[in-house]
Design a protein around this motif. Sequence first.
Motif, PDB file in Angstrom:
ATOM      1  N   GLY A 178       7.383 -10.169  76.532  1.00 53.74           N
ATOM      2  CA  GLY A 178       8.252 -10.625  77.640  1.00 53.74           C
ATOM      3  C   GLY A 178       9.522 -11.326  77.090  1.00 53.74           C
ATOM      4  N   ALA A 179       9.930 -11.731  76.122  1.00 53.34           N
ATOM      5  CA  ALA A 179      11.077 -12.368  75.729  1.00 53.34           C
ATOM      6  C   ALA A 179      12.378 -11.477  75.825  1.00 53.34           C
ATOM      7  CB  ALA A 179      10.875 -12.803  74.447  1.00 53.34           C
ATOM      8  N   LYS A 180      13.349 -12.280  76.530  1.00 55.47           N
ATOM      9  CA  LYS A 180      14.654 -11.509  76.399  1.00 55.47           C
ATOM     10  C   LYS A 180      15.346 -11.995  75.516  1.00 55.47           C
ATOM     11  CE  LYS A 180      14.885 -11.913  81.721  1.00 55.47           C
ATOM     12  NZ  LYS A 180      15.535 -12.215  82.821  1.00 55.47           N
ATOM     13  N   VAL A 181      15.995 -10.658  74.710  1.00 56.13           N
ATOM     14  CA  VAL A 181      16.663 -11.128  73.421  1.00 56.13           C
ATOM     15  C   VAL A 181      17.902 -10.251  73.499  1.00 56.13           C
ATOM     16  CG1 VAL A 181      14.541 -11.019  72.069  1.00 56.13           C
ATOM     17  CG2 VAL A 181      15.469  -8.906  72.359  1.00 56.13           C
ATOM     18  N   LYS A 182      18.881 -10.910  72.644  1.00 60.76           N
ATOM     19  CA  LYS A 182      20.282 -10.385  72.674  1.00 60.76           C
ATOM     20  C   LYS A 182      20.633  -9.575  71.311  1.00 60.76           C
ATOM     21  CE  LYS A 182      22.617 -13.238  76.118  1.00 60.76           C
ATOM     22  NZ  LYS A 182      22.737 -12.398  76.890  1.00 60.76           N
ATOM     23  N   ALA A 183      21.519  -8.764  71.217  1.00 62.26           N
ATOM     24  CA  ALA A 183      21.943  -8.294  69.830  1.00 62.26           C
ATOM     25  C   ALA A 183      22.002  -9.316  68.692  1.00 62.26           C
ATOM     26  CB  ALA A 183      22.923  -7.504  70.036  1.00 62.26           C
ATOM     27  N   GLY A 184      20.969  -9.023  67.670  1.00 66.71           N
ATOM     28  CA  GLY A 184      21.190  -9.969  66.506  1.00 66.71           C
ATOM     29  C   GLY A 184      20.116 -10.959  66.377  1.00 66.71           C
ATOM     30  N   ASP A 185      19.730 -11.282  67.476  1.00 69.76           N
ATOM     31  CA  ASP A 185      18.235 -12.245  67.596  1.00 69.76           C
ATOM     32  C   ASP A 185      17.216 -11.902  66.613  1.00 69.76           C
ATOM     33  OD1 ASP A 185      19.656 -13.685  69.470  1.00 69.76           O
ATOM     34  OD2 ASP A 185      18.441 -13.074  71.254  1.00 69.76           O
ATOM     35  N   GLN A 186      16.856 -12.741  65.848  1.00 72.30           N
ATOM     36  CA  GLN A 186      15.647 -12.320  65.093  1.00 72.30           C
ATOM     37  C   GLN A 186      14.351 -12.352  65.856  1.00 72.30           C
ATOM     38  OE1 GLN A 186      15.181 -14.935  61.360  1.00 72.30           O
ATOM     39  NE2 GLN A 186      13.133 -14.714  61.726  1.00 72.30           N
ATOM     40  N   ILE A 187      13.737 -11.211  65.550  1.00 75.70           N
ATOM     41  CA  ILE A 187      12.458 -10.825  66.130  1.00 75.70           C
ATOM     42  C   ILE A 187      11.290 -10.939  65.035  1.00 75.70           C
ATOM     43  CG2 ILE A 187      13.494  -9.822  68.112  1.00 75.70           C
ATOM     44  CD1 ILE A 187      12.769  -7.249  66.542  1.00 75.70           C
ATOM     45  N   ALA A 188      11.713 -10.779  63.791  1.00 76.99           N
ATOM     46  CA  ALA A 188      10.395 -10.628  62.817  1.00 76.99           C
ATOM     47  C   ALA A 188      11.065 -10.954  61.384  1.00 76.99           C
ATOM     48  CB  ALA A 188       9.673  -9.307  62.898  1.00 76.99           C
ATOM     49  N   ARG A 189       9.956 -10.880  60.478  1.00 75.97           N
ATOM     50  CA  ARG A 189      10.577 -11.086  59.154  1.00 75.97           C
ATOM     51  C   ARG A 189      10.068  -9.772  58.392  1.00 75.97           C
ATOM     52  NH1 ARG A 189       8.738 -16.283  60.445  1.00 75.97           N
ATOM     53  NH2 ARG A 189      10.339 -17.772  60.354  1.00 75.97           N
ATOM     54  N   MET A 190      10.942  -9.277  57.582  1.00 78.68           N
ATOM     55  CA  MET A 190      10.289  -8.143  56.765  1.00 78.68           C
ATOM     56  C   MET A 190       9.221  -8.329  55.813  1.00 78.68           C
ATOM     57  SD  MET A 190      13.142  -5.828  54.300  1.00 78.68           S
ATOM     58  CE  MET A 190      14.204  -5.511  55.585  1.00 78.68           C
ATOM     59  N   GLY A 191       8.124  -7.006  55.823  1.00 81.93           N
ATOM     60  CA  GLY A 191       7.297  -7.238  55.040  1.00 81.93           C
ATOM     61  C   GLY A 191       6.657  -5.779  54.559  1.00 81.93           C
ATOM     62  N   ASN A 192       5.397  -5.818  54.291  1.00 84.10           N
ATOM     63  CA  ASN A 192       4.703  -4.491  53.851  1.00 84.10           C
ATOM     64  C   ASN A 192       3.464  -4.112  54.240  1.00 84.10           C
ATOM     65  OD1 ASN A 192       4.728  -2.385  51.909  1.00 84.10           O
ATOM     66  ND2 ASN A 192       3.779  -3.381  50.270  1.00 84.10           N
ATOM     67  N   ARG A 193       3.318  -4.517  55.703  1.00 79.93           N
ATOM     68  CA  ARG A 193       1.967  -4.184  56.265  1.00 79.93           C
ATOM     69  C   ARG A 193       1.777  -2.801  56.685  1.00 79.93           C
ATOM     70  NH1 ARG A 193      -0.959  -9.041  58.285  1.00 79.93           N
ATOM     71  NH2 ARG A 193       0.258 -10.891  57.496  1.00 79.93           N
ATOM     72  N   GLY A 194       0.578  -2.507  56.894  1.00 80.15           N
ATOM     73  CA  GLY A 194       0.395  -1.001  57.425  1.00 80.15           C
ATOM     74  C   GLY A 194       0.479  -0.034  56.344  1.00 80.15           C
ATOM     75  N   GLN A 195       0.808   1.051  56.715  1.00 79.35           N
ATOM     76  CA  GLN A 195       0.876   2.238  55.669  1.00 79.35           C
ATOM     77  C   GLN A 195       2.416   2.381  55.172  1.00 79.35           C
ATOM     78  OE1 GLN A 195      -0.202   5.898  57.724  1.00 79.35           O
ATOM     79  NE2 GLN A 195      -2.206   5.231  58.463  1.00 79.35           N
ATOM     80  N   SER A 196       2.423   1.429  53.967  1.00 73.50           N
ATOM     81  CA  SER A 196       3.725   1.203  53.546  1.00 73.50           C
ATOM     82  C   SER A 196       3.806   1.190  51.880  1.00 73.50           C
ATOM     83  CB  SER A 196       4.340  -0.092  54.029  1.00 73.50           C
ATOM     84  OG  SER A 196       5.309  -0.662  53.375  1.00 73.50           O
ATOM     85  N   THR A 197       4.759   1.638  51.586  1.00 67.05           N
ATOM     86  CA  THR A 197       4.700   1.665  49.780  1.00 67.05           C
ATOM     87  C   THR A 197       5.688   0.598  49.146  1.00 67.05           C
ATOM     88  OG1 THR A 197       6.607   3.351  49.801  1.00 67.05           O
ATOM     89  CG2 THR A 197       4.375   4.344  49.793  1.00 67.05           C
ATOM     90  N   GLY A 198       6.246  -0.244  50.137  1.00 65.81           N
ATOM     91  CA  GLY A 198       7.068  -1.314  49.672  1.00 65.81           C
ATOM     92  C   GLY A 198       7.607  -2.056  50.738  1.00 65.81           C
ATOM     93  N   THR A 199       8.246  -3.345  50.376  1.00 63.67           N
ATOM     94  CA  THR A 199       8.763  -4.273  51.680  1.00 63.67           C
ATOM     95  C   THR A 199       9.982  -3.579  52.258  1.00 63.67           C
ATOM     96  OG1 THR A 199       8.100  -6.020  50.305  1.00 63.67           O
ATOM     97  CG2 THR A 199       9.831  -6.315  52.131  1.00 63.67           C
ATOM     98  N   HIS A 200       9.906  -3.092  53.486  1.00 65.52           N
ATOM     99  CA  HIS A 200      10.882  -2.531  54.145  1.00 65.52           C
ATOM    100  C   HIS A 200      10.881  -2.799  55.617  1.00 65.52           C
ATOM    101  CE1 HIS A 200       7.848   0.415  54.631  1.00 65.52           C
ATOM    102  NE2 HIS A 200       8.714   1.085  55.489  1.00 65.52           N
ATOM    103  N   LEU A 201      11.867  -2.230  56.460  1.00 68.60           N
ATOM    104  CA  LEU A 201      11.851  -2.111  58.018  1.00 68.60           C
ATOM    105  C   LEU A 201      11.767  -0.824  58.138  1.00 68.60           C
ATOM    106  CD1 LEU A 201      11.878  -3.101  60.985  1.00 68.60           C
ATOM    107  CD2 LEU A 201      14.289  -2.961  60.514  1.00 68.60           C
ATOM    108  N   HIS A 202      10.736  -0.085  59.152  1.00 66.60           N
ATOM    109  CA  HIS A 202      10.679   1.004  59.548  1.00 66.60           C
ATOM    110  C   HIS A 202      11.294   1.052  60.997  1.00 66.60           C
ATOM    111  CE1 HIS A 202       9.328   5.107  60.467  1.00 66.60           C
ATOM    112  NE2 HIS A 202       8.739   4.602  61.533  1.00 66.60           N
ATOM    113  N   PHE A 203      12.388   1.817  61.463  1.00 67.22           N
ATOM    114  CA  PHE A 203      13.122   1.672  62.546  1.00 67.22           C
ATOM    115  C   PHE A 203      12.982   2.786  63.168  1.00 67.22           C
ATOM    116  CE2 PHE A 203      17.113   1.579  65.144  1.00 67.22           C
ATOM    117  CZ  PHE A 203      16.808   0.493  65.908  1.00 67.22           C
ATOM    118  N   GLU A 204      12.745   3.048  64.657  1.00 68.65           N
ATOM    119  CA  GLU A 204      12.761   3.915  65.507  1.00 68.65           C
ATOM    120  C   GLU A 204      13.342   3.802  66.793  1.00 68.65           C
ATOM    121  OE1 GLU A 204       8.810   5.352  66.193  1.00 68.65           O
ATOM    122  OE2 GLU A 204       8.235   5.741  64.092  1.00 68.65           O
ATOM    123  N   ILE A 205      13.849   4.736  67.380  1.00 71.04           N
ATOM    124  CA  ILE A 205      14.616   4.901  68.850  1.00 71.04           C
ATOM    125  C   ILE A 205      13.738   6.083  69.838  1.00 71.04           C
ATOM    126  CG2 ILE A 205      16.403   5.391  70.024  1.00 71.04           C
ATOM    127  CD1 ILE A 205      16.862   2.660  68.880  1.00 71.04           C
TER     128      ILE A 205
END
Length: 226
Positions: A178-205
């Motif tokens: 429900g939060a309204k965010v603007k371009a560049g606002d921090q929403i999370a911190r990078m990690g390695n949770r789930g099906q992941s082989t290393g610390t990274h961001l998985h980004f989709e559109i």
Amino acid sequence: MVVAAVALGAFAAAAAGQTLKSGASPNGDITPLSNSEGASAAFGVGGDTSAAAPEVLTVAQVSDAGVEARKLTQSAQLIANRTAKLQQDAAEQAERERVKYVRPADGVYTSGFGARWGTTHFGVDIAGKFGSPIRAVTDGVVIEAGSASGFGLWVRIQHADGTVSVYGHMDSITTREGAKVKAGDQIARMGNRGQSTGTHLHFEIWDSSGRKMNPGPWLSQRGIKL
């Protein structure tokens, strides 16, 4: 001789007194003063002052307090309106100059959209420092923030055109649904949770219909390089 001089002086004084009492000089050109008022007038002092009335000075008109108060109120309102207009103009200028799209994370682009390991990889990966900021790619509203299968944790943000940006594998989430965010606002911190082989961001559109698009060209069209 001295006695004669004194006698002569006394005789002269007596003669002068008789002249004043008689009301006229031998030449008839001296008129006695009838009273003290006349004497005062003759010497330019005192006398009757009724003939010359005192000068009346004009007194400045006093302004009505209510009128002055209204003027002050109007002046204050004009200043407030002008200040508000300047602030509005500054805000609009800042909004026009504000960056509308940003790279969702700092780091190295490691994987693109398409086939990978016998499956389809529906996003792009950016490897970076553990705990580094993950940012909203553009303005929008957070429609989901929490656990998700395969992603460990994810955040989904819906944008004005119906597009949804998806962020996965983060270590922690710093926004909420429900939060309204603007371009560049921090929403999370990078990690390695789930099906992941290393610390990274998985980004989709996803487009407005939910179809998963290639984020690479979408970002490039908005001036963002991976």
